[in-house]
Design a protein around this motif. Structure first.
Motif, short mmCIF file in Angstrom:
data_model
loop_
_atom_site.label_atom_id
_atom_site.label_comp_id
_atom_site.label_asym_id
_atom_site.label_seq_id
_atom_site.Cartn_x
_atom_site.Cartn_y
_atom_site.Cartn_z
N UNK A 146 0.90 -1.26 0.00
CA UNK A 146 0.01 0.21 -0.06
C UNK A 146 1.00 1.32 0.00
N UNK A 147 1.86 1.39 0.81
CA UNK A 147 2.85 2.44 0.73
C UNK A 147 3.43 2.63 -0.50
N UNK A 148 4.09 1.42 -1.02
CA UNK A 148 4.67 1.34 -2.39
C UNK A 148 3.99 2.02 -3.32
N UNK A 149 2.62 1.91 -3.22
CA UNK A 149 1.75 2.31 -4.34
C UNK A 149 1.67 3.73 -4.36
N UNK A 150 1.98 4.08 -2.83
CA UNK A 150 1.67 5.70 -2.63
C UNK A 150 3.10 6.25 -2.75
N UNK A 151 4.09 5.53 -3.20
CA UNK A 151 5.52 6.33 -3.50
C UNK A 151 6.06 6.21 -2.33
N UNK A 152 6.01 5.41 -1.17
CA UNK A 152 6.99 5.34 -0.14
C UNK A 152 7.69 3.83 -0.05
N UNK A 153 8.70 3.61 0.12
CA UNK A 153 9.66 2.64 -0.26
C UNK A 153 10.18 2.14 1.23
N UNK A 154 9.45 1.31 1.99
CA UNK A 154 9.84 0.72 3.08
C UNK A 154 10.73 -0.41 3.15
N UNK A 155 11.32 -1.15 4.19
CA UNK A 155 11.72 -2.23 4.12
C UNK A 155 11.02 -3.23 3.59
N UNK A 156 11.33 -4.14 2.48
CA UNK A 156 10.26 -5.19 1.93
C UNK A 156 10.59 -6.53 3.05
N UNK A 157 10.29 -6.41 4.19
CA UNK A 157 10.50 -7.23 5.14
C UNK A 157 9.98 -6.79 6.57
#
Ligand code: KE4
Length: 442
Positions: A395-406
Motif C-alpha cells: 500500500x505504501x509503495x503504491x503511494x510512492x513510499x519505499x519501506x523495507x520489504x520485510x
C-alpha cells in the motif's frame, strides 16, 4: 484508488522487462535475497538512480526511500561531496593493491571518533569484518565456541547462519544447508536481552567460549533496543569468563551519533565491526580494537586475513567524504527529530485504524511490528503478522513510499529526509492503514 495512488502508481512495464531478463542470469534476479521482495509479493523494484532521499525506478516513478541501501546512505543518494570525491579519485586510479595514504586518513577519522579502537583493518563487506573478528577471537583465546543472539544477523559467514535475522528470517531459513554440522555446533544461540541465557551457555561451555558477538541495537529482526544494562551485562560476563566481546556496529556505527553507539551504552568492546556508513555507499567495512589484540592479525601475527580490494582508494575517498560530513552540527539531532515525528505519527495512525502493532525505534532506526505484544526478542518479533506487514508495504509503495520489504528489517531515516517527507509519509500511512483496517481479509 486514492488521488495519491493514481498520481504515483505508473505502470512498471520497463522494470518488469528488466527483471525478467535479470531472472535469466542472476539467481532470483537479484544479488542479495531480500531484494527479490519474496516476503512482500509484487514485483521487485528496478532502480535507475537516486538523489537525496528519493529513488527513481526504471519507469520514472519517484520513491521516497526508507531503506537507504540498508542504512549505508545516511547522507542520502548522490551526495555531492561523495560523488565528487569518487569522480576525482577515479581519474587517479581505482585500485593499486598497494597501500595509499587514503587508508590511514579514513582509519584516523574513525579512530578519532571511536578512540577505544586503537588499530583497524579495512575489508570490503560487513561479513568479512565479522568473520575476521571471530577468527581473531578464536585465534587469540584458542577457544572454538562463539555465542550470538537469535534473530541477530552478522553477515553470511558459516558461523552466523543459525537462528539468524535479516534475509534468513525473511525467508524462514532457520538452519542454512551447506554449513558443516561440526561448525554449526560451535555457534551457541541465546535470546536477545536474555543475560540468564548467556550465563547458562557459559556455564555449560566453561572455558570454551571464544567470543560473544552482538548487535548493540538489534536491527535484523526488526529494531529491538537492548534492555537496560544488557550490553553492560555481556561485558561483565565475557570479561569474567576470559572471552572477547565483539560488538557488531555494521548498522549502528555512526548511525546514532558521530561515532560508536557503545559511547551511549557505557561499554567498550574488545573488537568492533563497522560497515555501511563508513563507505559512503561504496564497499567498505572494518574491524578494530586494542592494538594488543589486532597485532595478532597477519602480517604481524598468525591470524590470517587478506583482501584484494581491501582499503581500495576509491572506497576510501568515499568513506572520507562521508565521515567528514557527519561532524556537521545538528545533523544527528535533526534526523532524530524527524524520526521521532514519524514514529509518533505512525503510532497514532495505527491506533486510529485499530491495528495491533508496535513501533520500536531508537535514533533514526525504526520498525513497525504488526503484533499486539511488546517486541523484545526474536520470538516476540516472529509473532508479527507478516501478511499484514506485506500488505502495508505494498500500500505504501503504491503511494510512492519505499519501506523495507520485510518484517525483519529496519526503516532508516537519513539526513536527506525533510519534514515535508515525513508529512507525506504519514499521509500515505493514514490512507494505507485505513484501507487495511477496512479490509477484514488482512
Ligand atoms: P554485508 O556483508 O551485507 O556488507 O554486512 C553484513 C552485516 C553484518 N552485520 C550487520 C549488523 C548487518 O546488518 C549486516 C548486513 N545487513 C543486511 C540488512 N539487514 C544487508 C542487506 C542484505 O543482506 O542485502
Amino acid at each position: 484508488m486514492s488521488a495519491t495512488q493514481a498520481k504515483l502508481k505508473r505502470e512498471r512495464k520497463r522494470s518488469r522487462e528488466i527483471f525478467e531478463r535479470a531472472e535469466k542470469v542472476l539467481v532470483g534476479g537479484v544479488n542479495s535475497p531480500v531484494r527479490a521482495f519474496r516476503a512482500v509479493g509484487g514485483e521487485p523494484l528496478i532502480i535507475e538512480r537516486g538523489n537525496g532521499a528519493n529513488l527513481y525506478d526504471a519507469d520514472g516513478n519517484e520513491l521516497l526511500d526508507y531503506v537507504c541501501s540498508w542504512g549505508a546512505m545516511i547522507l542520502g543518494h548522490a551526495n555531492p561531496a561523495i560523488s565528487e570525491a569518487i569522480a576525482e579519485q577515479a581519474r587517479r586510479g581505482t585500485s593499486f593493491g598497494v597501500t595509499t595514504e587514503l587508508e590511514l586518513e579514513l582509519a584516523e577519522l574513525i579512530i578519532k571518533a571511536i578512540p577505544f579502537i586503537e588499530k583497524i583493518r579495512f575489508v570490503s563487506s560487513g561479513t568479512e569484518a565479522t568473520m575476521s573478528a571471530v577468527r581473531l577471537a578464536r585465534g587469540v583465546t584458542k577457544r572454538d565456541f562463539i555465542l550470538k543472539f537469535e534473530g541477530c544477523y552478522h553477515g553470511h559467514a558459516d558461523s552466523f547462519l543459525s537462528q539468524a535475522g535479516s534475509g534468513l528470517a525473511t525467508l524462514g531459513i532457520a538452519e542454512c544447508p551447506g554449513v558443516p554440522q561440526a561448525l554449526a555446533a560451535l555457534t551457541l544461540n541465546v535470546p536477545y536481552n536474555d543475560l540468564g541465557g548467556v550465563e547458562n551457555a557459559f556455564a555449560q561451555h566453561k572455558g570454551k567460549v571464544a567470543a560473544v558477538i552482538v548487535e548493540p541495537i538489534a536491527a535484523n529482526m526488526g529494531v529491538v533496543p537492548p534492555a537496560t544494562d544488557f550490553l553492560k551485562g555481556l561485558r561483565e560476563i565475557t570479561r569474567r569468563n576470559g572471552s572477547l566481546l565483539i560488538v557488531d556496529e555494521v548498522i549502528t556505527g555512526f548511525r546514532l551519533h558521530n561515532g560508536s553507539v557503545q559511547d551511549l551504552l557505557g561499554i567498550e568492546a574488545d573488537l568492533t565491526t563497522l560497515g555501511k556508513i563508513i563507505g559512503g555507499g561504496v564497499p567498505v567495512a572494518a574491524y578494530g580494537g586494542r592494538a594488543e589484540l589486532m597485532d595478532n592479525v597477519a602480517p604481524l601475527g598468525p591470524v590470517y586475513q587478506a583482501g584484494t580490494l581491501a582499503g581500495n582508494p576509491l572506497a576510501m575517498r568515499a568513506g572520507i567524504a562521508a565521515l567528514e560530513q557527519l561532524s556537521k552540527p545538528d545533523l544527528y539531532d535533526e534526523m532524530t527529530q524527524l524520526a521521532r515525528r514519524l514514529v509518533f505519527g505512525l503510532r497514532s495512525e495505527l491506533a486510529d485504524a485499530g491495528i495491533a502493532a508496535q513501533v520500536n525505534a531508537i535514533g533514526s532506526l525504526a520498525t513497525i511490528f504488526f503484533t499486539a505484544g511488546p517486541v523484545r526478542n526474536y520470538t516476540d518479533a516472529k509473532r508479527s503478522d507478516t501478511k499484514r506487514c506485506a500488505r502495508f508495504f505494498r500500500e505504501m509503495l503504491d503511494r510512492g513510499i519505499f519501506l523495507a520489504p520485510s518484517q525483519f528489517e529496519a526503516t532508516f531515516i537519513s539526513a536527506a529526509h525533510t519534514s515535508a517527507d515525513i508529512d507525506r509519509t504519514l499521509a500515505a500511512a493514514h490512507e494505507s492503514l485505513q484501507a487495511i483496517s477496512a479490509d477484514s481479509a488482512v
